[in-house]
Design a protein around this motif. Structure first.
Motif, PDB file in Angstrom:
ATOM      1  N   LEU A 136      -7.229  -3.463 -13.655  1.00 60.89           N
ATOM      2  CA  LEU A 136      -7.480  -3.383 -12.344  1.00 60.89           C
ATOM      3  C   LEU A 136      -8.688  -2.674 -12.085  1.00 60.89           C
ATOM      4  N   THR A 137      -9.332  -2.856 -10.842  1.00 61.58           N
ATOM      5  CA  THR A 137     -10.547  -2.406 -10.502  1.00 61.58           C
ATOM      6  C   THR A 137      -9.839  -1.170  -9.667  1.00 61.58           C
ATOM      7  N   PHE A 138     -10.935  -0.256  -9.510  1.00 60.05           N
ATOM      8  CA  PHE A 138     -10.530   1.145  -8.851  1.00 60.05           C
ATOM      9  C   PHE A 138     -10.017   0.770  -7.331  1.00 60.05           C
ATOM     10  N   GLN A 139     -10.704  -0.329  -6.771  1.00 63.35           N
ATOM     11  CA  GLN A 139     -10.363  -0.935  -5.356  1.00 63.35           C
ATOM     12  C   GLN A 139      -9.097  -1.394  -5.401  1.00 63.35           C
ATOM     13  N   GLY A 140      -8.717  -2.103  -6.465  1.00 61.25           N
ATOM     14  CA  GLY A 140      -7.348  -2.530  -6.640  1.00 61.25           C
ATOM     15  C   GLY A 140      -6.144  -1.642  -6.982  1.00 61.25           C
ATOM     16  N   ALA A 141      -6.556  -0.619  -7.522  1.00 60.12           N
ATOM     17  CA  ALA A 141      -5.800   0.500  -7.924  1.00 60.12           C
ATOM     18  C   ALA A 141      -5.503   0.965  -6.832  1.00 60.12           C
ATOM     19  N   TRP A 142      -6.432   1.615  -6.056  1.00 61.27           N
ATOM     20  CA  TRP A 142      -6.073   2.408  -4.788  1.00 61.27           C
ATOM     21  C   TRP A 142      -5.154   1.603  -3.761  1.00 61.27           C
ATOM     22  N   ALA A 143      -5.519   0.160  -3.695  1.00 62.45           N
ATOM     23  CA  ALA A 143      -4.833  -0.528  -2.701  1.00 62.45           C
ATOM     24  C   ALA A 143      -3.177  -0.696  -3.187  1.00 62.45           C
ATOM     25  N   GLU A 144      -2.806  -0.793  -4.455  1.00 58.33           N
ATOM     26  CA  GLU A 144      -1.659  -0.757  -5.084  1.00 58.33           C
ATOM     27  C   GLU A 144      -0.886   0.379  -4.926  1.00 58.33           C
ATOM     28  N   ARG A 145      -1.777   1.502  -5.048  1.00 54.33           N
ATOM     29  CA  ARG A 145      -1.117   3.037  -4.757  1.00 54.33           C
ATOM     30  C   ARG A 145      -0.742   3.120  -3.323  1.00 54.33           C
ATOM     31  N   LYS A 146      -1.659   2.722  -2.458  1.00 55.77           N
ATOM     32  CA  LYS A 146      -1.386   2.653  -1.035  1.00 55.77           C
ATOM     33  C   LYS A 146      -0.118   1.734  -0.668  1.00 55.77           C
ATOM     34  N   ALA A 147      -0.103   0.779  -1.325  1.00 57.68           N
ATOM     35  CA  ALA A 147       0.983   0.095  -0.859  1.00 57.68           C
ATOM     36  C   ALA A 147       2.352   0.546  -1.235  1.00 57.68           C
ATOM     37  N   ARG A 148       2.156   1.246  -2.497  1.00 54.68           N
ATOM     38  CA  ARG A 148       3.404   1.884  -3.163  1.00 54.68           C
ATOM     39  C   ARG A 148       3.639   3.125  -2.259  1.00 54.68           C
ATOM     40  N   HIS A 149       2.838   3.730  -1.876  1.00 51.36           N
ATOM     41  CA  HIS A 149       2.925   5.157  -0.890  1.00 51.36           C
ATOM     42  C   HIS A 149       3.644   4.675   0.662  1.00 51.36           C
ATOM     43  N   GLU A 150       3.211   3.346   1.115  1.00 50.86           N
ATOM     44  CA  GLU A 150       3.784   2.856   2.333  1.00 50.86           C
ATOM     45  C   GLU A 150       5.080   2.502   2.104  1.00 50.86           C
ATOM     46  N   GLU A 151       5.546   1.718   0.899  1.00 46.79           N
ATOM     47  CA  GLU A 151       6.881   1.399   0.773  1.00 46.79           C
ATOM     48  C   GLU A 151       7.943   2.853   0.567  1.00 46.79           C
ATOM     49  N   GLU A 152       7.269   3.777  -0.226  1.00 46.69           N
ATOM     50  CA  GLU A 152       7.995   4.824  -0.328  1.00 46.69           C
ATOM     51  C   GLU A 152       8.426   5.440   0.949  1.00 46.69           C
TER      52      GLU A 152
END
Length: 292
Positions: A210-226
């Motif tokens: 993952l790139t940092f951009q991809g990691a933070w995007a995935e992190r944001k998506a997880r946070h929104e789902e949680e």
């Protein structure tokens, strides 16, 4: 005269060879006046000083003469005499000195202030006149200039030889190194933050998945789902439990009639048992979270 193959001492190899114009001037001087200064070798026969003079003699067909340096600190001696003689800029001299410090075993140990750490397997050289730090003083190169060269060595090593050759100025190389350092520091800070928030994603970034951009995007998506799941769970519990609490002690339970139960939502003993277990679980969670 046939060309002689003589190995240069590692310190001498750090000094850029004479360009053709300077070599031509040297050849003219030797042709007119002879070789006035002998070529200096170490005890192993490697050149410490005079690589350009040897080349000039070979091209002129003049037999060179040699002497052997018998003092201490051959690497520092070689650097000192060559840097003093050649018309290097302060930036070039600083860069050569920093490269020598790193490649010839003179790294400064921050714990002791000596030029080699006690556990490095090399002896420190504290004698006056025999350390790379002494060369800095002898050449009059400011510590600030040495500091800039050190930044280039650490953060833009691809520019080191270009600075030494004079193709790139130290100031320009330093600006590039500072930019790279800032980028590295930023990346390290992002990685540290990601490791703190999501070690798994951080590991995937380190592994290149993952790139940092991809990691933070995935992190944001997880946070929104949680967040969505917490909202749904909260609304469900707020609808069910307060209503159940209100019928406690009333005749509601005795008035239950399976005939009027909505399809698929009949209250059975199994449902009651599951509900009781759920109430025990929620009571335990509320206690752990210290909720009112």
């Amino acid at each position: 005269m046939t060309e002689t193959t003589i190995e240069s001492h590692p310190a001498n190899s750090l000094i850029p060879p004479l360009d053709e114009d300077d070599l031509a001037v040297l050849m003219h001087d030797i042709q007119e006046n002879g070789l006035l200064q002998a070529i200096v070798l170490d005890r192993s026969g490697r050149i410490l000083d005079g690589r350009g003079r040897l080349t000039a003699c070979e091209r002129l067909g003049i037999e060179p003469h040699f002497i052997t340096y018998d003092g201490a600190g051959t690497d520092v001696y070689s650097l000192s005499v060559n840097l003093k003689r050649r018309s290097f800029s302060k930036g070039q001299s600083a860069m050569i000195t920093v490269k020598a410090r790193a490649t010839l075993g003179h790294e400064t140990c921050p714990e002791s202030g000596q030029e080699a750490c006690p556990d490095s397997g090399r002896e420190a050289r504290p004698e006056k006149g025999h350390t790379v730090r002494d060369i800095e003083e002898q050449l009059g190169v400011a510590r600030a200039v040495i500091g800039r060269a050190s930044v280039v060595w650490r953060h833009a090593p691809e520019l080191v030889d270009s600075v030494i050759s004079g193709a790139v100025g130290l100031d320009r190389a330093y600006d590039t190194a500072r930019q790279k350092k800032a980028q590295t520091d930023s990346a390290e800070a992002q990685l540290a933050k990601l490791r703190n928030e999501d070690p798994t994603l951080a590991a995937r970034v380190v592994e290149g998945e993952l790139t940092f951009q991809g990691a933070w995007a995935e992190r944001k998506a997880r946070h929104e789902e949680e967040t969505r799941q917490r909202r749904v769970a909260t609304q469900l519990l707020c609808e069910v439990l307060p209503s159940l609490a209100q019928v406690r002690g009333s005749k509601t339970f005795t008035l239950y009639d399976p005939e009027f139960a909505p399809p698929g939502r009949a209250v059975t003993r199994e449902v009651i048992a599951h509900a009781a277990t759920a109430l025990e679980e929620i009571a335990s969670v509320w206690k752990e979270r210290d909720l009112p």
